[in-house]
Design a protein around this motif. Structure first.
Motif, PDB file in Angstrom:
ATOM      1  N   GLN A  22      29.411  12.833 -26.727  1.00 29.75           N
ATOM      2  CA  GLN A  22      30.355  12.304 -25.881  1.00 29.75           C
ATOM      3  C   GLN A  22      32.191  12.883 -25.538  1.00 29.75           C
ATOM      4  O   GLN A  22      32.373  14.218 -25.979  1.00 29.75           O
ATOM      5  CB  GLN A  22      31.059  11.499 -27.145  1.00 29.75           C
ATOM      6  CG  GLN A  22      31.384  10.731 -27.415  1.00 29.75           C
ATOM      7  CD  GLN A  22      30.734   9.528 -26.211  1.00 29.75           C
ATOM      8  OE1 GLN A  22      31.609   9.093 -25.951  1.00 29.75           O
ATOM      9  NE2 GLN A  22      29.465   9.119 -25.718  1.00 29.75           N
ATOM     10  N   PRO A  23      32.396  13.187 -24.052  1.00 29.52           N
ATOM     11  CA  PRO A  23      33.325  13.807 -24.025  1.00 29.52           C
ATOM     12  C   PRO A  23      34.983  14.000 -24.356  1.00 29.52           C
ATOM     13  O   PRO A  23      34.798  12.678 -25.392  1.00 29.52           O
ATOM     14  CB  PRO A  23      33.432  13.616 -22.401  1.00 29.52           C
ATOM     15  CG  PRO A  23      33.143  12.041 -22.384  1.00 29.52           C
ATOM     16  CD  PRO A  23      31.696  11.721 -24.054  1.00 29.52           C
ATOM     17  N   ARG A  37      26.581   6.933 -14.905  1.00 31.40           N
ATOM     18  CA  ARG A  37      26.146   7.807 -14.169  1.00 31.40           C
ATOM     19  C   ARG A  37      26.902   9.077 -15.153  1.00 31.40           C
ATOM     20  O   ARG A  37      27.927   8.844 -16.157  1.00 31.40           O
ATOM     21  CB  ARG A  37      26.273   7.855 -12.542  1.00 31.40           C
ATOM     22  CG  ARG A  37      25.584   7.479 -12.172  1.00 31.40           C
ATOM     23  CD  ARG A  37      26.105   7.114 -10.548  1.00 31.40           C
ATOM     24  NE  ARG A  37      27.345   6.148 -10.862  1.00 31.40           N
ATOM     25  CZ  ARG A  37      27.871   6.039  -9.816  1.00 31.40           C
ATOM     26  NH1 ARG A  37      28.161   6.090  -8.837  1.00 31.40           N
ATOM     27  NH2 ARG A  37      28.251   5.075  -9.776  1.00 31.40           N
ATOM     28  N   VAL A  38      26.237  10.377 -15.166  1.00 30.59           N
ATOM     29  CA  VAL A  38      26.579  11.562 -15.991  1.00 30.59           C
ATOM     30  C   VAL A  38      27.079  12.419 -14.964  1.00 30.59           C
ATOM     31  O   VAL A  38      25.947  13.112 -13.713  1.00 30.59           O
ATOM     32  CB  VAL A  38      25.961  12.303 -17.307  1.00 30.59           C
ATOM     33  CG1 VAL A  38      26.332  13.637 -17.350  1.00 30.59           C
ATOM     34  CG2 VAL A  38      25.927  10.955 -18.282  1.00 30.59           C
ATOM     35  N   THR A  39      28.532  12.429 -14.778  1.00 26.74           N
ATOM     36  CA  THR A  39      28.788  14.418 -14.084  1.00 26.74           C
ATOM     37  C   THR A  39      29.237  15.079 -14.450  1.00 26.74           C
ATOM     38  O   THR A  39      29.880  15.463 -15.205  1.00 26.74           O
ATOM     39  CB  THR A  39      30.046  13.638 -12.979  1.00 26.74           C
ATOM     40  OG1 THR A  39      29.613  12.248 -11.984  1.00 26.74           O
ATOM     41  CG2 THR A  39      30.420  14.648 -11.689  1.00 26.74           C
ATOM     42  N   ASP A  73      33.622  19.261 -19.301  1.00 27.49           N
ATOM     43  CA  ASP A  73      32.522  19.739 -18.430  1.00 27.49           C
ATOM     44  C   ASP A  73      32.091  18.813 -17.800  1.00 27.49           C
ATOM     45  O   ASP A  73      30.739  19.207 -17.008  1.00 27.49           O
ATOM     46  CB  ASP A  73      31.838  20.778 -19.170  1.00 27.49           C
ATOM     47  CG  ASP A  73      31.006  20.756 -20.003  1.00 27.49           C
ATOM     48  OD1 ASP A  73      30.951  19.832 -20.728  1.00 27.49           O
ATOM     49  OD2 ASP A  73      31.037  21.957 -20.482  1.00 27.49           O
ATOM     50  N   PHE A  74      31.630  17.791 -18.216  1.00 29.28           N
ATOM     51  CA  PHE A  74      31.490  16.581 -17.971  1.00 29.28           C
ATOM     52  C   PHE A  74      32.451  15.315 -18.169  1.00 29.28           C
ATOM     53  O   PHE A  74      32.817  14.989 -18.890  1.00 29.28           O
ATOM     54  CB  PHE A  74      29.537  16.460 -18.268  1.00 29.28           C
ATOM     55  CG  PHE A  74      30.295  15.266 -20.021  1.00 29.28           C
ATOM     56  CD1 PHE A  74      29.355  14.428 -20.360  1.00 29.28           C
ATOM     57  CD2 PHE A  74      30.116  17.156 -20.993  1.00 29.28           C
ATOM     58  CE1 PHE A  74      29.343  14.012 -21.539  1.00 29.28           C
ATOM     59  CE2 PHE A  74      30.254  16.076 -22.699  1.00 29.28           C
ATOM     60  CZ  PHE A  74      30.114  15.054 -22.533  1.00 29.28           C
ATOM     61  N   TYR A 106      35.173  26.348  -8.025  1.00 30.06           N
ATOM     62  CA  TYR A 106      34.470  26.631  -7.260  1.00 30.06           C
ATOM     63  C   TYR A 106      33.042  26.487  -8.200  1.00 30.06           C
ATOM     64  O   TYR A 106      33.219  27.304  -9.424  1.00 30.06           O
ATOM     65  CB  TYR A 106      34.148  27.791  -6.598  1.00 30.06           C
ATOM     66  CG  TYR A 106      35.454  27.771  -5.241  1.00 30.06           C
ATOM     67  CD1 TYR A 106      34.964  26.907  -4.528  1.00 30.06           C
ATOM     68  CD2 TYR A 106      36.338  28.253  -5.358  1.00 30.06           C
ATOM     69  CE1 TYR A 106      35.888  27.281  -3.146  1.00 30.06           C
ATOM     70  CE2 TYR A 106      37.285  28.559  -4.826  1.00 30.06           C
ATOM     71  CZ  TYR A 106      36.809  27.867  -3.303  1.00 30.06           C
ATOM     72  OH  TYR A 106      38.655  28.014  -2.206  1.00 30.06           O
ATOM     73  N   TYR A 107      32.882  25.446  -8.566  1.00 27.89           N
ATOM     74  CA  TYR A 107      31.624  25.316  -9.389  1.00 27.89           C
ATOM     75  C   TYR A 107      30.410  24.779  -8.798  1.00 27.89           C
ATOM     76  O   TYR A 107      30.726  24.115  -7.920  1.00 27.89           O
ATOM     77  CB  TYR A 107      32.274  23.981 -10.878  1.00 27.89           C
ATOM     78  CG  TYR A 107      33.109  24.432 -11.478  1.00 27.89           C
ATOM     79  CD1 TYR A 107      33.560  25.010 -12.634  1.00 27.89           C
ATOM     80  CD2 TYR A 107      34.291  23.372 -11.076  1.00 27.89           C
ATOM     81  CE1 TYR A 107      34.055  25.390 -13.293  1.00 27.89           C
ATOM     82  CE2 TYR A 107      35.488  24.030 -11.741  1.00 27.89           C
ATOM     83  CZ  TYR A 107      35.368  25.112 -13.028  1.00 27.89           C
ATOM     84  OH  TYR A 107      36.440  25.469 -13.518  1.00 27.89           O
ATOM     85  N   TYR A 108      29.519  24.529  -9.348  1.00 22.52           N
ATOM     86  CA  TYR A 108      27.475  23.679  -9.336  1.00 22.52           C
ATOM     87  C   TYR A 108      27.776  21.726 -10.139  1.00 22.52           C
ATOM     88  O   TYR A 108      28.356  22.781 -11.597  1.00 22.52           O
ATOM     89  CB  TYR A 108      27.217  24.408  -9.506  1.00 22.52           C
ATOM     90  CG  TYR A 108      26.436  26.084  -8.369  1.00 22.52           C
ATOM     91  CD1 TYR A 108      26.198  25.935  -7.771  1.00 22.52           C
ATOM     92  CD2 TYR A 108      27.469  26.881  -9.161  1.00 22.52           C
ATOM     93  CE1 TYR A 108      26.016  26.875  -6.695  1.00 22.52           C
ATOM     94  CE2 TYR A 108      27.233  28.034  -8.536  1.00 22.52           C
ATOM     95  CZ  TYR A 108      26.183  28.378  -7.557  1.00 22.52           C
ATOM     96  OH  TYR A 108      26.224  29.602  -6.751  1.00 22.52           O
ATOM     97  N   SER A 109      28.134  20.999  -9.093  1.00 17.82           N
ATOM     98  CA  SER A 109      27.709  20.190 -10.035  1.00 17.82           C
ATOM     99  C   SER A 109      26.943  19.415 -10.134  1.00 17.82           C
ATOM    100  O   SER A 109      25.922  19.664  -8.640  1.00 17.82           O
ATOM    101  CB  SER A 109      29.040  19.678 -10.065  1.00 17.82           C
ATOM    102  OG  SER A 109      29.476  19.002  -8.578  1.00 17.82           O
TER     103      SER A 109
END
Length: 364
Positions: free
Chosen positions: A322-323, A345-347, A334-335, A307-310
């Motif tokens: 950079q991820p 887009r960035v999630t 985390d992205f 359960y996260y906020y996104s």
């Protein structure tokens, strides 16, 4: 274990998972200039259609087939191939069957299907000419087939309707619902279905703003709306379709009427899958692989749920940090950055709204 993947465009989303599972990957693609052709163990360039993938599957003695097709037109051919391959060769194909594709690939068929199973959908009519209009303005005009907002108009006057008919001979006409746009993924395999958390895609607009241009958030938090209701209705739709794979469903919630409306359903990977993964930890494309190798179960999905906020933000060309590798995995990031250059887009996700705001500030 050897799996045939059909289509390369989405393959980089799961290449890391396929390798993690020790799966031998075979991929077919009709475009020799397509992306991601360097990732699988073997690649075969085949003509368009499903005959080439079928022949490769038999020649390579694969254990399962996973189509990675994110557009509508090929889905019916995939469905016919699925039924033939499973019937004659007992090779599982993780995709929707013919019935499900026929009901969902045409918006008019989908409307009739909703009515048959008792799911509320906006008032609609089939227009063969502007003077048949019997729904109050504004109205939404669509074609029976199409995706991604193609051939859709929010008509505010008879002049708008007439201009639409300058291009088309017929239209599916819906009442315009003022409210919240919601998307939800349902996973289904061998009669078991699980609805993942709903995603909020913004408010409806008279201008018809494309979803790609909106900031989206997960989980859906719309005042007055019970997410359990969204999940229940989505589950009902998927169960009545009775098919395998990913079901992506769009809903509208009208706070004024306190009513949830079903809009459409797609039997393919969808644009909110990154946000769903970020929100709950379940990656729908990886679950297609699990279905293929016999590791999909409702108990396993329940164990994975987090359960996260996104949020997902359109950013054009991403220039931030950079991820980590693998770059498409929320297990180590985390992205995630996704989409073609110019339309990226960035999630991102975090444990609280405050942490998410701080992360977004760092990324943008």
């Amino acid at each position: 274990m050897k799996i045939l993947f059909i289509g390369s465009r989405l393959y980089d989303d799961i290449d890391w998972y396929v390798r993690e599972k020790g799966i031998e990957s075979v991929l077919t693609e009709s475009n020799e200039e397509a992306i991601n052709l360097d990732l699988p163990d073997q690649v075969f360039i085949v003509p368009r259609g499903m005959d080439g993938p079928k022949q490769v599957a038999l020649m390579q003695h694969v254990d399962a087939i996973v189509p990675l097709i994110g557009i509508d037109p090929p889905l019916i051919d995939v469905a016919y191939m699925k039924e033939e391959i499973e019937r004659e060769y007992d090779i599982p194909v993780v995709a929707a069957n013919v019935k499900a594709v026929e009901l969902t690939s045409n918006k008019i068929n989908t409307k009739k299907f909703y009515n048959e199973i008792g799911v509320v959908t906006p008032q609609y009519q089939i227009l063969n000419s502007p003077d048949e209009l019997a729904i109050d303005f504004p109205v939404v005009l669509k074609q029976g087939e199409g995706q991604g907002g193609k051939d859709i108009m929010v008509a505010k006057s008879m002049e708008d309707v007439e201009s639409y008919f300058d291009e088309f001979d017929q239209a599916l006409c819906e009442e315009f619902i003022e409210g919240s746009e919601i998307s939800i993924e349902v996973l289904g395999f061998k009669g078991e279905y699980v609805a993942l958390p709903p995603i909020y895609k913004g408010e409806t607009t008279i201008e018809g703003t494309h979803p790609l241009n909106k900031v989206k958030t997960g989980p859906c938090m719309v005042e007055g709306l019970d997410n359990n209701l969204v999940q229940h209705v989505a589950y009902q739709v998927a169960r009545n379709l009775g098919s395998d794979g990913i079901f992506e469903m769009d809903f509208m919630y009208s706070a004024k009427r306190d009513q949830l409306y079903a809009i459409e359903v797609n039997t393919r990977p969808n644009g909110t899958r990154y946000l769903t993964t970020a929100t709950c930890g379940v990656n729908s494309l990886c679950e297609l692989v699990n279905m293929a190798i016999g590791e999909f179960s409702l108990a396993d999905i329940s164990d994975k749920l987090e359960y996260y906020y996104s949020t997902e933000i359109p950013i054009g060309d991403y220039e931030g940090p950079q991820p980590n590798e693998p770059v498409k995995s929320f297990e180590v990031n985390d992205f995630v950055v996704h989409g073609p250059k110019g339309y990226q887009r960035v999630t991102a996700r975090a444990n609280s709204k405050e942490e998410l705001e701080s992360l977004v500030d760092k990324l943008t």
